[in-house]
Design a protein around this motif. Structure first.
Motif, PDB file in Angstrom:
ATOM      1  N   PHE A 121     -28.795  59.929  83.977  1.00  0.00           N
ATOM      2  CA  PHE A 121     -29.060  59.342  82.661  1.00  0.00           C
ATOM      3  C   PHE A 121     -27.796  59.354  81.801  1.00  0.00           C
ATOM      4  CE2 PHE A 121     -30.576  59.599  78.244  1.00  0.00           C
ATOM      5  CZ  PHE A 121     -31.323  58.427  78.191  1.00  0.00           C
ATOM      6  N   GLU A 122     -27.044  60.455  81.842  1.00  0.00           N
ATOM      7  CA  GLU A 122     -25.810  60.560  81.068  1.00  0.00           C
ATOM      8  C   GLU A 122     -24.761  59.552  81.537  1.00  0.00           C
ATOM      9  OE1 GLU A 122     -24.619  64.615  81.433  1.00  0.00           O
ATOM     10  OE2 GLU A 122     -26.066  65.302  79.921  1.00  0.00           O
ATOM     11  N   ASN A 123     -24.766  59.244  82.813  1.00  0.00           N
ATOM     12  CA  ASN A 123     -23.832  58.256  83.365  1.00  0.00           C
ATOM     13  C   ASN A 123     -24.366  56.829  83.256  1.00  0.00           C
ATOM     14  OD1 ASN A 123     -22.069  60.275  84.048  1.00  0.00           O
ATOM     15  ND2 ASN A 123     -22.807  60.447  86.141  1.00  0.00           N
ATOM     16  N   LYS A 124     -25.485  56.685  82.581  1.00  0.00           N
ATOM     17  CA  LYS A 124     -26.128  55.377  82.365  1.00  0.00           C
ATOM     18  C   LYS A 124     -26.397  54.671  83.685  1.00  0.00           C
ATOM     19  CE  LYS A 124     -24.129  54.993  77.834  1.00  0.00           C
ATOM     20  NZ  LYS A 124     -23.187  54.341  76.952  1.00  0.00           N
TER      21      LYS A 124
ATOM     22  N   GLU B 128     -23.546  61.616  94.132  1.00  0.00           N
ATOM     23  CA  GLU B 128     -22.613  62.301  93.242  1.00  0.00           C
ATOM     24  C   GLU B 128     -23.357  63.079  92.154  1.00  0.00           C
ATOM     25  OE1 GLU B 128     -21.996  58.432  93.044  1.00  0.00           O
ATOM     26  OE2 GLU B 128     -21.639  58.949  95.123  1.00  0.00           O
ATOM     27  N   HIS B 129     -24.458  62.497  91.661  1.00  0.00           N
ATOM     28  CA  HIS B 129     -25.252  63.168  90.636  1.00  0.00           C
ATOM     29  C   HIS B 129     -25.861  64.456  91.193  1.00  0.00           C
ATOM     30  CE1 HIS B 129     -25.787  58.811  89.179  1.00  0.00           C
ATOM     31  NE2 HIS B 129     -24.800  59.362  88.477  1.00  0.00           N
ATOM     32  N   THR B 130     -26.334  64.387  92.418  1.00  0.00           N
ATOM     33  CA  THR B 130     -26.961  65.556  93.040  1.00  0.00           C
ATOM     34  C   THR B 130     -25.941  66.652  93.313  1.00  0.00           C
ATOM     35  OG1 THR B 130     -28.559  64.075  94.079  1.00  0.00           O
ATOM     36  CG2 THR B 130     -28.432  66.303  94.939  1.00  0.00           C
TER      37      THR B 130
END
Length: 76
Positions: A51-54, A61-63
């Motif tokens: 969410f922060e990276n839209k 990468e998020h995980t």
């Protein structure tokens, strides 16, 4: 949904890695609960990173970034 590991199998795995420990009757349940809580925290942190990276899609990468944060917090 896949079937979880049986309680006996989980106890055998724990005993294999730590044979000198005496296990209480509910140790396997506590380990399973701890694992589920870890997964829940990981999923929430991953969603927050995406969410922060839209990003509308959760990417590896998020995980990975979330896992680093959660493991650091878990160590105490």
């Amino acid at each position: 949904m896949r079937r979880t590991v049986s309680r006996g199998t989980l106890r055998k795995i724990i005993k294999k890695h730590k044979p000198h420990l005496r296990l209480a009757a509910n140790t396997d349940l506590l380990v399973h609960l701890s694992f589920l809580l870890f997964l829940q925290r990981l999923a929430e942190e991953t969603r927050t990173n995406a969410f922060e990276n839209k990003s509308k899609v959760i990417k590896p990468e998020h995980t990975v970034a979330a896992a680093k944060v959660i493991l650091k917090k878990s160590r105490g």
